[in-house]
Design a protein around this motif. Structure first.
Motif, short mmCIF file in Angstrom:
data_model
loop_
_atom_site.label_atom_id
_atom_site.label_comp_id
_atom_site.label_asym_id
_atom_site.label_seq_id
_atom_site.Cartn_x
_atom_site.Cartn_y
_atom_site.Cartn_z
N THR A 55 0.84 -1.19 0.00
CA THR A 55 0.00 0.00 0.00
C THR A 55 0.88 1.24 0.00
N PHE A 56 0.59 2.14 -0.93
CA PHE A 56 1.23 3.44 -0.98
C PHE A 56 0.25 4.45 -0.40
N GLY A 57 0.56 4.98 0.78
CA GLY A 57 -0.31 5.94 1.44
C GLY A 57 0.27 7.34 1.38
N SER A 58 -0.38 8.25 2.08
CA SER A 58 0.06 9.65 2.17
C SER A 58 0.14 10.31 0.81
N ILE A 59 -0.71 9.92 -0.13
CA ILE A 59 -0.78 10.62 -1.41
C ILE A 59 -1.45 11.96 -1.14
N PRO A 60 -0.80 13.07 -1.53
CA PRO A 60 -1.28 14.39 -1.10
C PRO A 60 -2.56 14.84 -1.79
N ALA A 61 -3.27 15.75 -1.13
CA ALA A 61 -4.46 16.37 -1.70
C ALA A 61 -4.09 17.05 -3.02
N GLY A 62 -5.01 17.03 -3.95
CA GLY A 62 -4.78 17.67 -5.24
C GLY A 62 -4.17 16.77 -6.29
N THR A 63 -3.82 15.52 -5.92
CA THR A 63 -3.25 14.59 -6.90
C THR A 63 -4.31 14.24 -7.94
N LYS A 64 -3.90 14.28 -9.21
CA LYS A 64 -4.83 14.01 -10.30
C LYS A 64 -4.40 12.86 -11.21
N PHE A 65 -3.16 12.40 -11.06
CA PHE A 65 -2.64 11.37 -11.97
C PHE A 65 -1.64 10.51 -11.21
N PHE B 33 -2.32 3.11 -15.02
CA PHE B 33 -2.57 4.54 -14.90
C PHE B 33 -3.89 4.78 -14.17
N LEU B 34 -3.87 5.67 -13.20
CA LEU B 34 -5.08 6.10 -12.50
C LEU B 34 -5.21 7.61 -12.73
N THR B 35 -6.35 8.03 -13.28
CA THR B 35 -6.56 9.43 -13.63
C THR B 35 -7.83 9.94 -12.97
N LEU B 36 -7.75 11.09 -12.30
CA LEU B 36 -8.94 11.71 -11.72
C LEU B 36 -9.78 12.27 -12.86
N LYS B 37 -11.00 11.77 -12.98
CA LYS B 37 -11.89 12.20 -14.05
C LYS B 37 -12.84 13.30 -13.60
N ASP B 38 -13.31 13.22 -12.35
CA ASP B 38 -14.29 14.19 -11.84
C ASP B 38 -13.98 14.48 -10.38
N ALA B 39 -13.47 15.67 -10.10
CA ALA B 39 -13.09 16.04 -8.73
C ALA B 39 -14.29 16.25 -7.82
N ASN C 23 -16.98 14.34 -7.51
CA ASN C 23 -17.41 13.09 -6.89
C ASN C 23 -16.27 12.07 -6.79
N PHE C 24 -15.02 12.56 -6.91
CA PHE C 24 -13.81 11.75 -6.68
C PHE C 24 -13.77 10.50 -7.56
N THR C 25 -14.16 10.66 -8.83
CA THR C 25 -14.17 9.53 -9.77
C THR C 25 -12.80 9.37 -10.41
N TRP C 26 -12.29 8.15 -10.33
CA TRP C 26 -10.99 7.78 -10.92
C TRP C 26 -11.21 6.76 -12.02
N VAL C 27 -10.41 6.87 -13.08
CA VAL C 27 -10.44 5.94 -14.20
C VAL C 27 -9.09 5.22 -14.24
N MET C 28 -9.13 3.91 -14.47
CA MET C 28 -7.92 3.09 -14.49
C MET C 28 -7.76 2.44 -15.86
N SER C 29 -6.52 2.37 -16.34
CA SER C 29 -6.19 1.55 -17.50
C SER C 29 -4.77 1.04 -17.31
N GLY C 30 -4.50 -0.15 -17.82
CA GLY C 30 -3.17 -0.71 -17.64
C GLY C 30 -2.83 -1.73 -18.71
N VAL C 31 -1.53 -1.85 -18.96
CA VAL C 31 -1.00 -2.83 -19.90
C VAL C 31 0.27 -3.40 -19.29
N MET C 32 0.42 -4.71 -19.34
CA MET C 32 1.61 -5.36 -18.83
C MET C 32 2.05 -6.50 -19.71
N LYS C 33 3.37 -6.65 -19.83
CA LYS C 33 3.91 -7.86 -20.44
C LYS C 33 3.80 -8.96 -19.38
N GLN C 34 3.45 -10.15 -19.82
CA GLN C 34 3.28 -11.27 -18.89
C GLN C 34 4.18 -12.43 -19.29
#
Length: 192
Positions: A62-72, A135-141, A143-154
């Motif tokens: 878990t990565f905590g203490s992410i500051p207020a105002g983070t959008k990406f 990637f996690l991106t703030l879409k709507d501040a 209502n705190f909506t976040w959008v996720m997308s990801g790609v990985m080699k497996q």
């Protein structure tokens, strides 16, 4: 009256002249809004890199203490491996990690599709060594909506994909990676 080299004359809340103290090289003059004197401050730009964390054992990071105002936020995986469980990403606010309300799915190029309402999800292959980004991106501040997308080699011939969205109950402060037993590699985040 004579002044100090580098000071700027402004006005206080009573309309009286006041000197804004000289800043340091590289600082910028910022407004503090109506009723306050402006000030020289250090400009912060770009991404903040978290602490690289080994995933050679355990079941979550878990990565905590992410500051207020983070959008990406970017979650980065290097030579990451775990058992055959799907890789889960949960997000949360000061009240804790949230485990409901996700609209998420993951797939590998063997067309194995998984869906979830309790976390963002990727579908890593068992025993594979993974590298990539989520990637996690703030879409709507509002209502705190976040959008996720990801790609990985497996591994040498497989890719994993994931996407989804989730509204939090307050501003995001933490991100957690889990889903199975870790046995190799490392993970980190960067954010702005």
């Amino acid at each position: 009256a004579a002044g100090t080299d580098g000071n700027i004359i402004s006005y206080d809340t009573s309309g009286n002249p006041v000197a804004v103290a000289t800043g340091n090289d590289g600082q910028v003059l910022t407004s503090s809004g109506a009723g306050a004197v402006c000030a020289f401050e250090t400009l912060t730009t770009g991404f903040t890199l978290g602490t690289d964390t080994a995933t050679t054992s355990g079941t979550s990071v878990t990565f905590g203490s992410i500051p207020a105002g983070t959008k990406f936020i970017i979650i980065m995986f290097e030579d990451f491996s775990m058992d055959s469980s799907p890789l889960d990403i949960t997000i949360g606010d000061s009240g804790g990690l949230e485990t409901s309300g996700y609209v998420a799915s993951g797939e590998d190029n063997d067309s194995l599709i998984v869906t979830s309402t309790s976390e963002f999800i990727m579908e890593p292959e068992a025993g594979g060594v993974h590298a990539g980004h989520i990637f996690l991106t703030l879409k709507d501040a509002s209502n705190f909506t976040w959008v996720m997308s990801g790609v990985m080699k497996q591994g040498p011939n497989l890719m994993g994909f994931g996407a989804g969205n989730k509204s939090l109950s307050a501003e995001l402060t933490q991100v957690s990676i889990s889903g199975g037993t870790f046995d190799a590699g490392s993970v980190n985040i960067t954010y702005m």
